[in-house]
Design an enzyme around this catalytic site. Structure first.
Site, short mmCIF file in Angstrom:
data_model
loop_
_atom_site.label_atom_id
_atom_site.label_comp_id
_atom_site.label_asym_id
_atom_site.label_seq_id
_atom_site.Cartn_x
_atom_site.Cartn_y
_atom_site.Cartn_z
N LYS A 185 1.00 -1.31 0.07
CA LYS A 185 -0.18 0.10 -0.38
C LYS A 185 0.88 1.08 -0.22
CE LYS A 185 -1.75 2.91 2.77
NZ LYS A 185 -2.09 4.20 2.22
N GLU A 259 10.15 2.03 10.58
CA GLU A 259 10.97 2.83 10.31
C GLU A 259 10.51 4.75 10.62
OE1 GLU A 259 12.79 5.64 9.06
OE2 GLU A 259 12.93 4.87 6.38
N CYS A 293 13.65 11.09 6.34
CA CYS A 293 13.76 11.26 7.84
C CYS A 293 15.40 11.34 8.38
CB CYS A 293 13.48 9.58 7.96
SG CYS A 293 14.14 8.43 7.32
N GLU A 392 9.98 16.51 14.57
CA GLU A 392 10.81 16.96 13.03
C GLU A 392 9.02 17.26 12.06
OE1 GLU A 392 11.92 12.75 10.00
OE2 GLU A 392 9.45 12.57 10.75
#
Length: 487
Positions: A185, A259, A293, A392
Protein backbone atom coordinates in the site's frame (compact mmCIF):
# COMPACT_ATOMS: atom_id res chain seq x y z
CA UNK A 1 -0.68 0.29 -16.76
CA UNK A 2 1.39 3.46 -16.22
CA UNK A 3 3.78 5.38 -18.45
CA UNK A 4 5.73 8.62 -18.05
CA UNK A 5 7.96 10.62 -20.35
CA UNK A 6 10.06 13.37 -18.74
CA UNK A 7 7.38 14.07 -16.16
CA UNK A 8 4.41 13.87 -18.52
CA UNK A 9 1.86 11.30 -17.45
CA UNK A 10 1.17 9.43 -20.68
CA UNK A 11 -0.93 6.75 -18.99
CA UNK A 12 -2.36 6.98 -15.48
CA UNK A 13 -3.18 3.94 -13.31
CA UNK A 14 -6.70 2.54 -13.63
CA UNK A 15 -6.66 -0.79 -11.76
CA UNK A 16 -4.98 -2.82 -9.02
CA UNK A 17 -2.59 -5.77 -9.21
CA UNK A 18 -4.14 -8.67 -7.27
CA UNK A 19 -3.46 -12.40 -7.59
CA UNK A 20 -1.27 -11.94 -10.65
CA UNK A 21 -3.81 -9.91 -12.62
CA UNK A 22 -4.74 -6.28 -13.22
CA UNK A 23 -8.19 -6.05 -11.73
CA UNK A 24 -10.92 -3.41 -11.49
CA UNK A 25 -11.48 -1.65 -8.14
CA UNK A 26 -14.47 -2.53 -5.97
CA UNK A 27 -15.61 1.09 -5.64
CA UNK A 28 -15.74 4.18 -7.82
CA UNK A 29 -13.77 6.38 -5.41
CA UNK A 30 -10.71 8.12 -6.81
CA UNK A 31 -7.66 9.91 -5.51
CA UNK A 32 -6.06 13.01 -7.00
CA UNK A 33 -2.32 13.63 -7.30
CA UNK A 34 -1.42 17.33 -7.21
CA UNK A 35 1.73 18.82 -8.73
CA UNK A 36 3.89 20.47 -6.05
CA UNK A 37 5.24 22.81 -8.73
CA UNK A 38 2.03 24.00 -10.43
CA UNK A 39 -0.50 23.18 -7.65
CA UNK A 40 -2.67 21.64 -10.36
CA UNK A 41 -4.04 18.11 -10.64
CA UNK A 42 -1.63 15.79 -12.41
CA UNK A 43 -3.99 12.81 -12.65
CA UNK A 44 -6.53 10.81 -10.70
CA UNK A 45 -6.62 7.08 -10.10
CA UNK A 46 -8.74 4.47 -8.25
CA UNK A 47 -8.74 4.42 -4.46
CA UNK A 48 -8.61 1.01 -2.88
CA UNK A 49 -11.42 0.02 -0.52
CA UNK A 50 -11.59 -2.54 2.29
CA UNK A 51 -12.99 -5.09 -0.18
CA UNK A 52 -9.95 -4.63 -2.42
CA UNK A 53 -7.64 -5.18 0.54
CA UNK A 54 -9.55 -8.34 1.45
CA UNK A 55 -9.03 -9.69 -2.07
CA UNK A 56 -5.33 -8.84 -1.99
CA UNK A 57 -4.78 -10.43 1.43
CA UNK A 58 -6.70 -13.54 0.37
CA UNK A 59 -4.50 -13.85 -2.72
CA UNK A 60 -1.35 -13.47 -0.63
CA UNK A 61 -2.70 -16.02 1.86
CA UNK A 62 -3.30 -18.62 -0.86
CA UNK A 63 0.10 -17.94 -2.40
CA UNK A 64 1.78 -18.47 0.96
CA UNK A 65 -0.20 -21.48 2.15
CA UNK A 66 -0.55 -23.36 -1.13
CA UNK A 67 1.79 -21.77 -3.66
CA UNK A 68 5.40 -22.56 -4.52
CA UNK A 69 7.05 -19.32 -3.37
CA UNK A 70 7.78 -20.06 0.33
CA UNK A 71 8.89 -23.62 -0.50
CA UNK A 72 11.00 -22.66 -3.51
CA UNK A 73 14.78 -23.14 -3.17
CA UNK A 74 16.44 -19.84 -2.36
CA UNK A 75 18.47 -19.87 -5.57
CA UNK A 76 15.23 -19.98 -7.59
CA UNK A 77 13.74 -17.05 -5.68
CA UNK A 78 17.05 -15.25 -6.28
CA UNK A 79 16.68 -15.70 -10.02
CA UNK A 80 13.25 -14.06 -9.94
CA UNK A 81 14.61 -11.17 -7.85
CA UNK A 82 17.40 -10.59 -10.35
CA UNK A 83 14.84 -10.44 -13.17
CA UNK A 84 12.93 -7.78 -11.23
CA UNK A 85 16.17 -5.85 -10.67
CA UNK A 86 16.98 -5.96 -14.37
CA UNK A 87 13.49 -4.76 -15.33
CA UNK A 88 13.72 -1.91 -12.82
CA UNK A 89 17.08 -0.89 -14.28
CA UNK A 90 15.49 -0.58 -17.72
CA UNK A 91 13.00 1.95 -16.31
CA UNK A 92 15.23 4.04 -14.04
CA UNK A 93 14.72 7.30 -15.91
CA UNK A 94 10.96 6.85 -15.79
CA UNK A 95 11.16 6.14 -12.05
CA UNK A 96 13.27 9.27 -11.50
CA UNK A 97 10.72 11.40 -13.35
CA UNK A 98 7.86 9.89 -11.34
CA UNK A 99 9.64 10.89 -8.12
CA UNK A 100 10.36 14.40 -9.37
CA UNK A 101 6.87 14.93 -10.74
CA UNK A 102 4.94 13.79 -7.66
CA UNK A 103 7.23 14.98 -4.85
CA UNK A 104 9.18 17.90 -6.33
CA UNK A 105 12.58 16.34 -5.68
CA UNK A 106 15.17 17.71 -8.14
CA UNK A 107 15.70 15.47 -11.16
CA UNK A 108 19.48 15.70 -10.66
CA UNK A 109 19.01 14.01 -7.27
CA UNK A 110 16.37 11.45 -8.20
CA UNK A 111 18.44 10.19 -11.13
CA UNK A 112 21.34 9.69 -8.75
CA UNK A 113 19.29 7.77 -6.18
CA UNK A 114 16.89 5.56 -8.15
CA UNK A 115 19.50 2.84 -8.92
CA UNK A 116 19.14 1.83 -5.26
CA UNK A 117 15.89 0.10 -6.19
CA UNK A 118 17.58 -2.43 -8.47
CA UNK A 119 20.47 -2.67 -6.00
CA UNK A 120 18.09 -3.89 -3.30
CA UNK A 121 16.63 -6.69 -5.43
CA UNK A 122 20.06 -7.79 -6.63
CA UNK A 123 21.52 -7.57 -3.12
CA UNK A 124 18.87 -9.82 -1.62
CA UNK A 125 19.18 -12.23 -4.53
CA UNK A 126 22.87 -12.59 -3.79
CA UNK A 127 22.36 -12.76 -0.03
CA UNK A 128 19.83 -15.58 0.03
CA UNK A 129 22.00 -17.82 -2.15
CA UNK A 130 24.36 -18.26 0.81
CA UNK A 131 22.15 -17.34 3.78
CA UNK A 132 21.91 -20.12 6.44
CA UNK A 133 18.18 -20.80 6.34
CA UNK A 134 19.02 -24.07 8.12
CA UNK A 135 21.71 -23.98 10.80
CA UNK A 136 22.95 -27.35 12.06
CA UNK A 137 23.98 -27.42 15.74
CA UNK A 138 24.75 -29.93 18.51
CA UNK A 139 23.23 -30.28 21.99
CA UNK A 140 25.31 -31.03 25.06
CA UNK A 141 24.15 -34.65 24.84
CA UNK A 142 25.55 -34.91 21.33
CA UNK A 143 22.18 -34.84 19.63
CA UNK A 144 21.51 -32.77 16.51
CA UNK A 145 19.59 -29.51 16.48
CA UNK A 146 18.40 -27.82 13.30
CA UNK A 147 17.55 -24.13 13.60
CA UNK A 148 15.35 -23.07 10.72
CA UNK A 149 14.69 -19.52 9.55
CA UNK A 150 11.33 -19.50 7.83
CA UNK A 151 9.25 -16.74 6.22
CA UNK A 152 6.88 -14.87 8.51
CA UNK A 153 3.95 -15.24 6.12
CA UNK A 154 1.64 -12.62 4.62
CA UNK A 155 3.14 -9.15 5.01
CA UNK A 156 1.73 -5.66 4.49
CA UNK A 157 4.25 -3.15 3.14
CA UNK A 158 3.19 0.47 3.72
CA UNK A 159 5.43 3.16 2.28
CA UNK A 160 5.44 6.99 2.48
CA UNK A 161 5.39 9.72 -0.16
CA UNK A 162 8.83 11.31 0.25
CA UNK A 163 10.97 8.55 -1.33
CA UNK A 164 8.22 6.37 -2.76
CA UNK A 165 9.96 3.53 -4.55
CA UNK A 166 13.15 2.96 -2.61
CA UNK A 167 11.29 2.78 0.71
CA UNK A 168 8.90 0.27 -0.84
CA UNK A 169 11.74 -1.70 -2.46
CA UNK A 170 13.48 -2.14 0.90
CA UNK A 171 10.40 -4.01 2.10
CA UNK A 172 9.37 -5.90 -1.01
CA UNK A 173 12.86 -7.11 -1.96
CA UNK A 174 13.62 -8.40 1.55
CA UNK A 175 10.17 -9.89 2.10
CA UNK A 176 10.16 -11.72 -1.21
CA UNK A 177 13.71 -12.95 -0.63
CA UNK A 178 12.62 -14.45 2.68
CA UNK A 179 9.73 -16.29 1.00
CA UNK A 180 6.93 -14.06 2.25
CA UNK A 181 3.96 -12.94 0.19
CA UNK A 182 3.23 -9.23 0.07
CA UNK A 183 0.44 -6.67 -0.07
CA UNK A 184 1.78 -3.21 -0.91
CA UNK A 185 0.00 0.00 0.00
CA UNK A 186 1.92 3.05 -1.21
CA UNK A 187 1.12 6.58 -0.09
CA UNK A 188 -1.96 7.96 -1.85
CA UNK A 189 0.05 11.01 -2.94
CA UNK A 190 2.67 8.99 -4.83
CA UNK A 191 1.34 5.81 -6.47
CA UNK A 192 3.29 5.77 -9.75
CA UNK A 193 6.47 3.99 -8.64
CA UNK A 194 4.51 1.20 -6.96
CA UNK A 195 2.71 0.58 -10.26
CA UNK A 196 6.04 0.46 -12.09
CA UNK A 197 7.30 -2.07 -9.52
CA UNK A 198 4.16 -4.17 -9.95
CA UNK A 199 4.66 -4.18 -13.71
CA UNK A 200 8.27 -5.32 -13.27
CA UNK A 201 7.20 -8.10 -10.91
CA UNK A 202 4.48 -9.20 -13.32
CA UNK A 203 6.92 -9.21 -16.24
CA UNK A 204 9.46 -11.18 -14.16
CA UNK A 205 6.88 -13.96 -13.86
CA UNK A 206 6.56 -14.35 -10.09
CA UNK A 207 3.80 -16.80 -9.07
CA UNK A 208 0.25 -15.50 -8.65
CA UNK A 209 -0.52 -13.75 -5.38
CA UNK A 210 3.08 -13.38 -4.24
CA UNK A 211 2.94 -9.62 -4.76
CA UNK A 212 -0.26 -7.56 -4.66
CA UNK A 213 -0.73 -3.82 -5.03
CA UNK A 214 -3.65 -1.78 -3.69
CA UNK A 215 -3.04 1.98 -3.40
CA UNK A 216 -5.44 3.46 -0.87
CA UNK A 217 -6.05 6.12 1.71
CA UNK A 218 -6.23 5.92 5.48
CA UNK A 219 -9.47 3.94 5.81
CA UNK A 220 -8.44 0.98 3.67
CA UNK A 221 -4.91 1.16 5.04
CA UNK A 222 -6.26 0.78 8.56
CA UNK A 223 -8.33 -2.18 7.40
CA UNK A 224 -5.16 -3.79 6.04
CA UNK A 225 -3.15 -3.50 9.25
CA UNK A 226 -6.09 -4.93 11.25
CA UNK A 227 -6.55 -7.92 8.94
CA UNK A 228 -6.08 -11.14 10.88
CA UNK A 229 -4.41 -12.86 7.93
CA UNK A 230 -1.66 -10.23 7.84
CA UNK A 231 1.14 -11.66 9.96
CA UNK A 232 3.54 -8.73 9.67
CA UNK A 233 3.30 -5.01 8.94
CA UNK A 234 6.35 -3.16 7.63
CA UNK A 235 5.86 0.60 7.75
CA UNK A 236 7.88 3.71 7.00
CA UNK A 237 6.38 7.04 7.98
CA UNK A 238 5.60 9.26 10.92
CA UNK A 239 6.12 8.22 14.51
CA UNK A 240 2.47 8.95 15.33
CA UNK A 241 1.21 6.52 12.67
CA UNK A 242 3.88 4.00 13.67
CA UNK A 243 2.60 4.02 17.25
CA UNK A 244 -0.94 3.44 15.98
CA UNK A 245 0.18 0.48 13.87
CA UNK A 246 2.03 -1.01 16.81
CA UNK A 247 -1.06 -0.70 19.04
CA UNK A 248 -3.27 -2.33 16.41
CA UNK A 249 -0.86 -5.18 15.73
CA UNK A 250 -0.31 -5.85 19.43
CA UNK A 251 -3.88 -7.16 19.71
CA UNK A 252 -2.94 -10.23 17.66
CA UNK A 253 0.85 -10.05 18.24
CA UNK A 254 1.45 -9.50 14.54
CA UNK A 255 5.08 -8.82 13.71
CA UNK A 256 5.96 -5.18 13.14
CA UNK A 257 8.95 -3.30 11.75
CA UNK A 258 8.84 0.48 11.86
CA UNK A 259 11.13 3.06 10.29
CA UNK A 260 9.86 6.33 11.72
CA UNK A 261 10.82 9.94 12.30
CA UNK A 262 14.15 11.52 13.05
CA UNK A 263 15.76 14.64 14.45
CA UNK A 264 19.31 13.77 13.55
CA UNK A 265 22.32 15.69 14.80
CA UNK A 266 25.56 16.49 13.02
CA UNK A 267 28.18 17.08 15.68
CA UNK A 268 31.20 19.09 14.57
CA UNK A 269 33.88 18.30 17.15
CA UNK A 270 36.31 21.06 18.15
CA UNK A 271 38.95 19.84 15.69
CA UNK A 272 36.53 19.55 12.72
CA UNK A 273 37.49 21.07 9.39
CA UNK A 274 34.40 23.14 8.56
CA UNK A 275 35.37 23.60 4.91
CA UNK A 276 35.57 19.82 4.42
CA UNK A 277 32.31 19.31 6.32
CA UNK A 278 30.35 21.90 4.36
CA UNK A 279 29.64 19.92 1.15
CA UNK A 280 27.96 17.02 2.93
CA UNK A 281 26.08 19.36 5.27
CA UNK A 282 24.71 21.22 2.27
CA UNK A 283 23.44 17.99 0.74
CA UNK A 284 22.12 16.27 3.86
CA UNK A 285 20.82 19.00 6.17
CA UNK A 286 17.93 19.72 3.76
CA UNK A 287 17.74 16.88 1.20
CA UNK A 288 14.55 16.85 -0.91
CA UNK A 289 13.64 20.19 0.70
CA UNK A 290 14.21 18.63 4.12
CA UNK A 291 11.62 15.91 3.56
CA UNK A 292 13.88 13.00 4.51
CA UNK A 293 13.79 11.20 7.84
CA UNK A 294 17.59 11.07 8.17
CA UNK A 295 18.16 14.78 7.44
CA UNK A 296 20.85 16.38 9.61
CA UNK A 297 18.51 19.02 11.00
CA UNK A 298 20.47 19.85 14.18
CA UNK A 299 24.01 21.12 13.70
CA UNK A 300 25.99 21.07 16.95
CA UNK A 301 28.97 23.43 16.86
CA UNK A 302 31.54 24.43 19.53
CA UNK A 303 30.50 27.77 21.06
CA UNK A 304 34.00 29.10 20.46
CA UNK A 305 33.72 28.40 16.71
CA UNK A 306 30.03 29.11 16.09
CA UNK A 307 30.59 32.45 14.35
CA UNK A 308 33.23 30.85 12.12
CA UNK A 309 30.78 28.12 11.17
CA UNK A 310 27.87 30.46 10.46
CA UNK A 311 30.05 32.72 8.33
CA UNK A 312 30.62 29.70 6.09
CA UNK A 313 27.29 27.89 6.32
CA UNK A 314 24.79 30.73 5.91
CA UNK A 315 26.11 32.07 2.56
CA UNK A 316 26.08 28.51 1.20
CA UNK A 317 22.44 28.03 2.26
CA UNK A 318 21.42 31.38 0.80
CA UNK A 319 23.11 30.46 -2.50
CA UNK A 320 21.03 27.31 -3.01
CA UNK A 321 19.24 27.43 -6.35
CA UNK A 322 15.50 27.06 -5.88
CA UNK A 323 13.34 26.31 -8.85
CA UNK A 324 11.61 23.83 -11.10
CA UNK A 325 12.66 20.34 -10.00
CA UNK A 326 12.64 19.25 -13.65
CA UNK A 327 15.56 21.64 -14.31
CA UNK A 328 18.88 19.79 -13.83
CA UNK A 329 20.38 22.99 -12.36
CA UNK A 330 17.81 23.16 -9.52
CA UNK A 331 19.16 22.27 -6.09
CA UNK A 332 15.94 22.64 -4.08
CA UNK A 333 12.39 22.25 -5.31
CA UNK A 334 9.05 22.88 -3.60
CA UNK A 335 7.64 20.98 -0.68
CA UNK A 336 5.51 18.04 -1.74
CA UNK A 337 2.07 19.36 -0.84
CA UNK A 338 0.13 22.30 0.58
CA UNK A 339 -0.33 20.75 4.02
CA UNK A 340 3.40 20.17 4.23
CA UNK A 341 4.11 23.84 3.58
CA UNK A 342 1.59 24.81 6.25
CA UNK A 343 3.31 22.47 8.70
CA UNK A 344 6.76 23.90 7.99
CA UNK A 345 5.58 27.48 8.22
CA UNK A 346 3.98 26.66 11.56
CA UNK A 347 7.31 25.43 12.90
CA UNK A 348 9.12 28.50 11.60
CA UNK A 349 6.61 30.67 13.48
CA UNK A 350 7.11 28.53 16.60
CA UNK A 351 10.88 28.97 16.36
CA UNK A 352 10.54 32.73 16.24
CA UNK A 353 8.01 32.78 19.08
CA UNK A 354 10.20 30.48 21.16
CA UNK A 355 13.17 32.84 21.11
CA UNK A 356 15.39 31.33 18.43
CA UNK A 357 17.22 33.73 16.13
CA UNK A 358 16.25 33.51 12.45
CA UNK A 359 19.58 33.65 10.64
CA UNK A 360 18.26 33.24 7.09
CA UNK A 361 15.14 32.26 5.18
CA UNK A 362 11.86 31.85 7.02
CA UNK A 363 9.45 32.90 4.27
CA UNK A 364 8.24 32.12 0.78
CA UNK A 365 10.81 33.00 -1.87
CA UNK A 366 10.13 35.85 -4.26
CA UNK A 367 9.33 35.09 -7.85
CA UNK A 368 7.41 31.87 -7.18
CA UNK A 369 3.70 32.54 -7.63
CA UNK A 370 3.00 28.84 -7.91
CA UNK A 371 4.46 25.86 -6.11
CA UNK A 372 4.77 24.94 -2.44
CA UNK A 373 8.06 26.73 -1.91
CA UNK A 374 9.64 27.75 1.40
CA UNK A 375 13.03 29.39 1.68
CA UNK A 376 15.83 27.27 3.17
CA UNK A 377 15.81 28.39 6.79
CA UNK A 378 18.45 28.43 9.52
CA UNK A 379 17.86 29.22 13.19
CA UNK A 380 20.59 30.03 15.71
CA UNK A 381 20.46 30.51 19.49
CA UNK A 382 18.44 27.31 19.61
CA UNK A 383 18.14 25.47 22.91
CA UNK A 384 17.39 21.73 23.10
CA UNK A 385 13.97 22.26 24.71
CA UNK A 386 12.55 24.28 21.79
CA UNK A 387 9.99 22.65 19.50
CA UNK A 388 12.22 23.23 16.46
CA UNK A 389 14.98 21.23 18.20
CA UNK A 390 12.69 18.48 19.51
CA UNK A 391 10.16 17.73 16.77
CA UNK A 392 10.54 16.51 13.21
CA UNK A 393 9.68 19.43 10.93
CA UNK A 394 10.13 17.62 7.60
CA UNK A 395 11.09 20.76 5.75
CA UNK A 396 14.11 22.95 4.93
CA UNK A 397 14.66 24.14 8.50
CA UNK A 398 17.95 23.64 10.35
CA UNK A 399 18.88 24.53 13.93
CA UNK A 400 22.43 25.50 14.83
CA UNK A 401 23.10 24.64 18.48
CA UNK A 402 26.23 25.57 20.39
CA UNK A 403 27.96 23.33 22.94
CA UNK A 404 30.66 23.90 25.55
CA UNK A 405 32.54 20.56 25.54
CA UNK A 406 32.10 17.02 24.31
CA UNK A 407 30.01 15.98 27.30
CA UNK A 408 27.65 18.86 26.57
CA UNK A 409 27.61 17.92 22.88
CA UNK A 410 26.67 14.31 23.71
CA UNK A 411 23.86 15.42 26.03
CA UNK A 412 22.43 17.77 23.42
CA UNK A 413 22.79 15.27 20.59
CA UNK A 414 20.73 12.76 22.59
CA UNK A 415 18.18 15.29 23.88
CA UNK A 416 15.29 14.31 21.58
CA UNK A 417 12.82 11.40 21.58
CA UNK A 418 14.36 10.18 18.32
CA UNK A 419 17.46 8.23 17.38
CA UNK A 420 17.54 7.54 13.66
CA UNK A 421 20.73 8.90 12.17
CA UNK A 422 23.61 11.31 12.71
CA UNK A 423 27.07 12.43 11.73
CA UNK A 424 30.27 13.30 13.54
CA UNK A 425 32.97 15.49 12.01
CA UNK A 426 36.54 15.36 13.27
CA UNK A 427 40.06 15.66 11.90
CA UNK A 428 40.70 12.33 13.65
CA UNK A 429 38.25 9.63 12.45
CA UNK A 430 38.90 7.51 15.54
CA UNK A 431 38.03 10.44 17.78
CA UNK A 432 34.85 10.78 15.74
CA UNK A 433 34.15 7.06 16.16
CA UNK A 434 34.62 7.30 19.93
CA UNK A 435 32.12 10.14 20.07
CA UNK A 436 29.70 8.29 17.79
CA UNK A 437 29.48 5.52 20.38
CA UNK A 438 28.02 8.08 22.81
CA UNK A 439 25.17 8.96 20.45
CA UNK A 440 21.92 7.02 20.87
CA UNK A 441 21.07 6.60 17.22
CA UNK A 442 20.75 3.73 14.77
CA UNK A 443 23.11 5.04 12.10
CA UNK A 444 26.08 7.38 11.96
CA UNK A 445 28.70 8.53 9.50
CA UNK A 446 32.10 9.90 10.41
CA UNK A 447 32.82 13.00 8.27
CA UNK A 448 29.80 12.84 6.00
CA UNK A 449 26.53 10.99 5.60
CA UNK A 450 26.16 7.59 3.93
CA UNK A 451 23.07 5.42 3.61
CA UNK A 452 23.89 2.15 1.84
CA UNK A 453 21.02 -0.28 1.09
CA UNK A 454 23.36 -3.23 1.57
CA UNK A 455 23.76 -2.36 5.26
CA UNK A 456 21.20 -1.99 8.07
CA UNK A 457 19.23 1.22 8.49
CA UNK A 458 16.82 2.04 11.30
CA UNK A 459 16.48 3.81 14.60
CA UNK A 460 16.47 3.78 18.38
CA UNK A 461 13.60 4.94 20.56
CA UNK A 462 10.79 6.77 18.72
CA UNK A 463 12.62 6.39 15.41
CA UNK A 464 11.29 2.87 15.18
CA UNK A 465 12.18 -0.78 15.58
CA UNK A 466 13.78 -3.32 13.31
CA UNK A 467 16.21 -2.64 10.48
CA UNK A 468 15.95 -2.42 6.72
CA UNK A 469 18.83 -3.28 4.37
CA UNK A 470 21.51 -5.92 4.70
CA UNK A 471 21.05 -9.30 6.39
CA UNK A 472 19.20 -7.55 9.21
CA UNK A 473 16.58 -6.43 6.71
CA UNK A 474 16.08 -10.02 5.56
CA UNK A 475 15.74 -11.21 9.16
CA UNK A 476 12.83 -8.77 9.61
CA UNK A 477 10.83 -11.25 7.52
CA UNK A 478 11.97 -14.51 9.12
CA UNK A 479 10.78 -16.58 12.07
CA UNK A 480 13.11 -18.96 13.94
CA UNK A 481 12.11 -22.59 14.41
CA UNK A 482 14.14 -25.02 16.50
CA UNK A 483 13.94 -28.72 15.59
CA UNK A 484 15.54 -31.28 17.96
CA UNK A 485 16.46 -34.52 16.22
CA UNK A 486 15.86 -37.05 18.97
CA UNK A 487 15.83 -40.25 17.00
Amino acid sequence: MVKLDKGRILKAPDSFFIDGEWTAPQSDRRLDVISPMTEEKLFSYPEGAAADMDRAVAAARRAFDDGPWPRMPARERAAYLRRVGSLITARLDEIAWAWTTQVGAPISLTRKLVPQNATLFNHYAELIETYPFIDHRRRDDGGEVRVLREPVGVCAAISPWNAPMVLLSYKIAAGLAAGCTMVAKPSPETPLEAYILAECIEQAGLPRGVFNLVPAGREAGDHLIRHRDVEKVAFTGSTAVGKHIMRVCSDRLARVSLELGGKSAAVLLPDADFAKALPSLMVYSMPITGQVCFSLTRLLVPEARKTEFLDMFLPAVQALKLGDPADPATQMGPLAMARQRERVEGYIAAGRAGGAQLACGGGRPRGFDKGYFVEPTVFTDVTPDMAIAQEEIFGPVVSVIGYSDEDDAARKANATPYGLNGAVYSADPERGFAFAQRMRTGGLTINGLIVDPKHPFGGYRESGMGREGGPEGLENYLEVKTVHMAG
